[in-house]
Scaffold this motif. Sequence first.
Motif, PDB file in Angstrom:
ATOM      1  N   ALA A 161      -3.349  -9.318  -5.349  1.00 54.55           N
ATOM      2  CA  ALA A 161      -2.546  -8.171  -4.912  1.00 54.55           C
ATOM      3  C   ALA A 161      -1.917  -8.496  -3.573  1.00 54.55           C
ATOM      4  N   SER A 162      -0.621  -8.328  -3.488  1.00 52.75           N
ATOM      5  CA  SER A 162       0.103  -8.488  -2.236  1.00 52.75           C
ATOM      6  C   SER A 162       0.343  -7.084  -1.695  1.00 52.75           C
ATOM      7  N   CYS A 163      -0.531  -6.667  -0.793  1.00 49.88           N
ATOM      8  CA  CYS A 163      -0.523  -5.282  -0.345  1.00 49.88           C
ATOM      9  C   CYS A 163       0.514  -5.000   0.730  1.00 49.88           C
ATOM     10  N   GLY A 164       0.995  -6.005   1.351  1.00 54.35           N
ATOM     11  CA  GLY A 164       1.976  -5.821   2.407  1.00 54.35           C
ATOM     12  C   GLY A 164       2.127  -7.115   3.163  1.00 54.35           C
ATOM     13  N   PRO A 165       2.938  -7.101   4.193  1.00 48.94           N
ATOM     14  CA  PRO A 165       3.189  -8.346   4.915  1.00 48.94           C
ATOM     15  C   PRO A 165       1.947  -8.905   5.605  1.00 48.94           C
ATOM     16  N   SER A 166       0.957  -8.064   5.868  1.00 55.43           N
ATOM     17  CA  SER A 166      -0.208  -8.554   6.608  1.00 55.43           C
ATOM     18  C   SER A 166      -1.511  -8.553   5.807  1.00 55.43           C
ATOM     19  N   VAL A 167      -1.474  -8.114   4.542  1.00 58.52           N
ATOM     20  CA  VAL A 167      -2.705  -8.047   3.750  1.00 58.52           C
ATOM     21  C   VAL A 167      -2.448  -8.561   2.343  1.00 58.52           C
ATOM     22  N   GLN A 168      -3.239  -9.566   1.963  1.00 54.04           N
ATOM     23  CA  GLN A 168      -3.097 -10.136   0.637  1.00 54.04           C
ATOM     24  C   GLN A 168      -4.464 -10.512   0.088  1.00 54.04           C
ATOM     25  N   LEU A 169      -4.705 -10.172  -1.169  1.00 53.80           N
ATOM     26  CA  LEU A 169      -5.883 -10.628  -1.897  1.00 53.80           C
ATOM     27  C   LEU A 169      -5.362 -11.614  -2.934  1.00 53.80           C
ATOM     28  N   VAL A 189      -1.066  -0.010  10.049  1.00 53.46           N
ATOM     29  CA  VAL A 189       0.224   0.646   9.820  1.00 53.46           C
ATOM     30  C   VAL A 189       0.285   1.878  10.718  1.00 53.46           C
ATOM     31  N   ASP A 190       1.204   1.884  11.669  1.00 48.39           N
ATOM     32  CA  ASP A 190       1.291   3.024  12.577  1.00 48.39           C
ATOM     33  C   ASP A 190       2.100   4.162  11.946  1.00 48.39           C
ATOM     34  N   ASP A 191       2.030   5.308  12.570  1.00 46.52           N
ATOM     35  CA  ASP A 191       2.643   6.526  12.025  1.00 46.52           C
ATOM     36  C   ASP A 191       4.120   6.368  11.681  1.00 46.52           C
ATOM     37  N   GLU A 192       4.850   5.650  12.513  1.00 44.71           N
ATOM     38  CA  GLU A 192       6.291   5.503  12.290  1.00 44.71           C
ATOM     39  C   GLU A 192       6.619   4.661  11.062  1.00 44.71           C
ATOM     40  N   LEU A 193       5.676   3.825  10.622  1.00 38.78           N
ATOM     41  CA  LEU A 193       5.956   2.907   9.512  1.00 38.78           C
ATOM     42  C   LEU A 193       5.320   3.308   8.187  1.00 38.78           C
ATOM     43  N   VAL A 194       4.535   4.385   8.183  1.00 36.79           N
ATOM     44  CA  VAL A 194       3.839   4.804   6.965  1.00 36.79           C
ATOM     45  C   VAL A 194       4.801   4.971   5.796  1.00 36.79           C
ATOM     46  N   PHE A 219     -11.553  -4.619  -2.497  1.00 35.24           N
ATOM     47  CA  PHE A 219     -10.315  -4.081  -3.044  1.00 35.24           C
ATOM     48  C   PHE A 219     -10.372  -2.557  -3.136  1.00 35.24           C
ATOM     49  N   LEU A 220     -11.425  -2.026  -3.731  1.00 30.87           N
ATOM     50  CA  LEU A 220     -11.504  -0.578  -3.954  1.00 30.87           C
ATOM     51  C   LEU A 220     -11.630   0.220  -2.659  1.00 30.87           C
ATOM     52  N   ASP A 221     -12.476  -0.245  -1.749  1.00 30.34           N
ATOM     53  CA  ASP A 221     -12.801   0.551  -0.561  1.00 30.34           C
ATOM     54  C   ASP A 221     -11.950   0.244   0.663  1.00 30.34           C
ATOM     55  N   ARG A 222     -11.310  -0.934   0.697  1.00 32.34           N
ATOM     56  CA  ARG A 222     -10.511  -1.294   1.863  1.00 32.34           C
ATOM     57  C   ARG A 222      -9.024  -1.383   1.551  1.00 32.34           C
ATOM     58  N   LEU A 223      -8.669  -1.789   0.328  1.00 31.33           N
ATOM     59  CA  LEU A 223      -7.260  -1.971  -0.009  1.00 31.33           C
ATOM     60  C   LEU A 223      -6.696  -0.843  -0.862  1.00 31.33           C
ATOM     61  N   ALA A 224      -7.478  -0.315  -1.779  1.00 27.37           N
ATOM     62  CA  ALA A 224      -6.991   0.737  -2.674  1.00 27.37           C
ATOM     63  C   ALA A 224      -7.387   2.130  -2.194  1.00 27.37           C
ATOM     64  N   THR A 225      -7.783   2.231  -0.952  1.00 21.95           N
ATOM     65  CA  THR A 225      -8.101   3.504  -0.316  1.00 21.95           C
ATOM     66  C   THR A 225      -7.109   3.683   0.828  1.00 21.95           C
ATOM     67  N   TYR A 226      -6.327   4.733   0.744  1.00 24.32           N
ATOM     68  CA  TYR A 226      -5.184   4.956   1.635  1.00 24.32           C
ATOM     69  C   TYR A 226      -5.532   4.778   3.114  1.00 24.32           C
ATOM     70  N   ASP A 227      -6.475   5.565   3.616  1.00 25.09           N
ATOM     71  CA  ASP A 227      -6.781   5.523   5.054  1.00 25.09           C
ATOM     72  C   ASP A 227      -7.408   4.195   5.472  1.00 25.09           C
ATOM     73  N   ALA A 228      -8.284   3.638   4.633  1.00 25.60           N
ATOM     74  CA  ALA A 228      -8.920   2.358   4.969  1.00 25.60           C
ATOM     75  C   ALA A 228      -7.889   1.237   4.997  1.00 25.60           C
ATOM     76  N   TYR A 229      -6.970   1.237   4.025  1.00 27.09           N
ATOM     77  CA  TYR A 229      -5.917   0.216   4.036  1.00 27.09           C
ATOM     78  C   TYR A 229      -5.027   0.390   5.277  1.00 27.09           C
ATOM     79  N   ARG A 230      -4.683   1.610   5.567  1.00 27.99           N
ATOM     80  CA  ARG A 230      -3.804   1.870   6.714  1.00 27.99           C
ATOM     81  C   ARG A 230      -4.430   1.344   8.005  1.00 27.99           C
ATOM     82  N   ARG A 231      -5.752   1.531   8.156  1.00 31.65           N
ATOM     83  CA  ARG A 231      -6.449   1.010   9.343  1.00 31.65           C
ATOM     84  C   ARG A 231      -6.483  -0.525   9.318  1.00 31.65           C
ATOM     85  N   LEU A 232      -6.837  -1.089   8.179  1.00 31.22           N
ATOM     86  CA  LEU A 232      -6.944  -2.548   8.064  1.00 31.22           C
ATOM     87  C   LEU A 232      -5.591  -3.219   8.306  1.00 31.22           C
ATOM     88  N   ALA A 233      -4.540  -2.665   7.738  1.00 31.46           N
ATOM     89  CA  ALA A 233      -3.200  -3.233   7.876  1.00 31.46           C
ATOM     90  C   ALA A 233      -2.540  -2.842   9.196  1.00 31.46           C
TER      91      ALA A 233
END
Length: 184
Positions: free
Chosen positions: A64-72, A163-168, A147-161
């Motif tokens: 899964a390519s979750c974004g520019p900074s997170v990839q499994l 992603v600030d408020d302006e870029l959500v 994957f389930l708890d850090r990448l496929a969970t909205y808030d956990a992914y947002r923290r890990l990646a």
Amino acid sequence: MTSASPASSRLIATVDALRTALAQSPDVLSHTLGGTIDEESAAAAEADGVPREFLDFCRVLDGASCGPSVQLFGLEEAEEHQFYCEPVAGSLLPLSPEKLYCVGMVHEAPVFLDRAGGGVLGAPHAGPDWVDAERFDELAPGVTAFFLDRLATYDAYRRLAEVDDELVEYDDWLKLLRRAGLAG
């Protein structure tokens, strides 16, 4: 015949929801989710030393390519990144291909599967200077949980990646999680 474990059932349901949302989202990059690996590929990879837990995950989702900074990674890409497991002179990290298997990247830092304990380890806070970290953090107890708890969970992914408020609203992975009903 045994039934699927709750984690694998949850993984299958989550991946199905993401695939459905992706199919209905022409504005999200189609290569976001990988396919699956077949049994022949899995058997050959296991014979080559790829950890079974990672192969079990790839049978459901081959990366899964979750974004520019997170990839499994999927299987093929993971095999190309095993050089990250090699010891680095001067690093305090316990790098060893016999002990670790590289399964992804977060902020330019590799993420590893601990071959003995099954946990997902990394130093994503260190970014590209990850070899200077003093230790690995356990990011999850396993690849499926990562994957389930850090990448496929909205808030956990947002923290890990980070992603600030302006870029959500511009983050494709967050869009996909919302559209798949995984935003919380």
